[in-house]
Design a protein around this motif. Structure first.
Motif, short mmCIF file in Angstrom:
data_model
loop_
_atom_site.label_atom_id
_atom_site.label_comp_id
_atom_site.label_asym_id
_atom_site.label_seq_id
_atom_site.Cartn_x
_atom_site.Cartn_y
_atom_site.Cartn_z
N MET A 1 0.84 -1.18 0.00
CA MET A 1 0.00 0.00 0.00
C MET A 1 0.89 1.24 0.00
O MET A 1 1.95 1.26 0.60
CB MET A 1 -0.91 -0.01 1.22
N ARG A 2 0.40 2.27 -0.66
CA ARG A 2 1.16 3.51 -0.78
C ARG A 2 1.64 4.00 0.58
O ARG A 2 0.90 4.05 1.53
CB ARG A 2 0.31 4.60 -1.43
N ARG A 9 8.08 -2.75 -3.14
CA ARG A 9 8.01 -3.99 -3.92
C ARG A 9 7.05 -3.83 -5.09
O ARG A 9 7.29 -4.36 -6.17
CB ARG A 9 7.58 -5.17 -3.04
N LEU A 10 5.96 -3.13 -4.87
CA LEU A 10 4.99 -2.91 -5.95
C LEU A 10 5.56 -2.01 -7.03
O LEU A 10 5.51 -2.35 -8.22
CB LEU A 10 3.70 -2.29 -5.39
N THR A 11 6.09 -0.87 -6.63
CA THR A 11 6.62 0.06 -7.64
C THR A 11 7.82 -0.56 -8.35
O THR A 11 7.98 -0.35 -9.56
CB THR A 11 6.98 1.41 -7.00
N VAL A 16 1.31 0.28 -11.16
CA VAL A 16 0.78 1.64 -11.29
C VAL A 16 -0.48 1.73 -10.44
O VAL A 16 -1.42 0.93 -10.62
CB VAL A 16 0.45 1.97 -12.77
N PHE A 17 -0.50 2.68 -9.52
CA PHE A 17 -1.66 2.88 -8.64
C PHE A 17 -2.84 3.39 -9.46
O PHE A 17 -2.73 4.37 -10.20
CB PHE A 17 -1.30 3.88 -7.55
N LEU A 18 -3.98 2.71 -9.36
CA LEU A 18 -5.19 3.11 -10.09
C LEU A 18 -6.20 3.82 -9.22
O LEU A 18 -7.03 4.57 -9.73
CB LEU A 18 -5.84 1.88 -10.73
N GLY A 19 -6.17 3.56 -7.92
CA GLY A 19 -7.10 4.25 -7.03
C GLY A 19 -7.45 3.46 -5.79
O GLY A 19 -7.13 2.27 -5.68
N SER A 48 -17.25 -4.56 4.07
CA SER A 48 -16.52 -3.89 3.01
C SER A 48 -15.20 -3.40 3.58
O SER A 48 -15.17 -2.77 4.64
CB SER A 48 -17.35 -2.72 2.47
N ILE A 49 -14.10 -3.68 2.90
CA ILE A 49 -12.76 -3.34 3.38
C ILE A 49 -12.12 -2.35 2.40
O ILE A 49 -12.16 -2.55 1.19
CB ILE A 49 -11.88 -4.61 3.48
N ALA A 50 -11.50 -1.31 2.94
CA ALA A 50 -10.76 -0.35 2.12
C ALA A 50 -9.53 -1.03 1.54
O ALA A 50 -8.81 -1.75 2.24
CB ALA A 50 -10.36 0.86 2.96
N ALA A 51 -9.27 -0.80 0.25
CA ALA A 51 -8.14 -1.43 -0.42
C ALA A 51 -7.60 -0.48 -1.48
O ALA A 51 -8.15 0.61 -1.69
CB ALA A 51 -8.57 -2.75 -1.05
N GLU A 52 -6.54 -0.89 -2.14
CA GLU A 52 -5.96 -0.13 -3.24
C GLU A 52 -5.89 -1.03 -4.46
O GLU A 52 -5.61 -2.23 -4.35
CB GLU A 52 -4.56 0.36 -2.88
#
Length: 119
Positions: A1-2, A9-11, A16-19, A48-52
């Motif tokens: 997560m940002r 590891r993601l970058t 690419v972060f979409l939202g 419902s869980i907040a995610a990226e």
């Protein structure tokens, strides 16, 4: 997560972060020793869980998964908008005996509530 410890590891994998997104209300969330979250589809009591959401090249996705802690796996994550992209979910054995944090609605909210600085 940002902004959290594993974001590099993601970058590094070309993600690419979409939202920010919300899951469909069918998941439960646990803290794994306050180091990372574990999310599973629930048979009952889901929320419902907040995610990226990220777009990740296939090769990069494989590299990210290989570096994930044991007990995390790939699965479809049902989102509130009706889509179901691939994502990282927890295996049942990973969350056994762990603190359930579903009521916080997401990992960031849990960390804030506990006063934990994530980096």
């Amino acid at each position: 997560m940002r902004g959290l410890r594993a974001h590099a590891r993601l970058t590094g994998a070309g993600a690419v972060f979409l939202g920010e997104v919300q899951t469909a209300p069918v998941f439960r969330l646990w803290s794994i020793e306050d180091r990372f979250p574990g999310m599973m589809r629930a048979e009952a009591g889901g929320a419902s869980i907040a995610a990226e959401l990220y777009a990740i090249p296939h090769a990069g996705f494989a590299a990210v998964l290989e570096s994930e802690p044991d007990g995390l796996c790939v699965g479809r994550v049902a989102l509130a908008d009706g889509t179901s992209p691939l994502g990282v979910l927890a295996e049942p054995r990973l969350v056994q005996g762990r603190e359930e944090i579903t009521a916080h609605g997401g990992w960031r909210a849990y960390l804030r509530a506990k006063g934990i600085h994530p980096l």
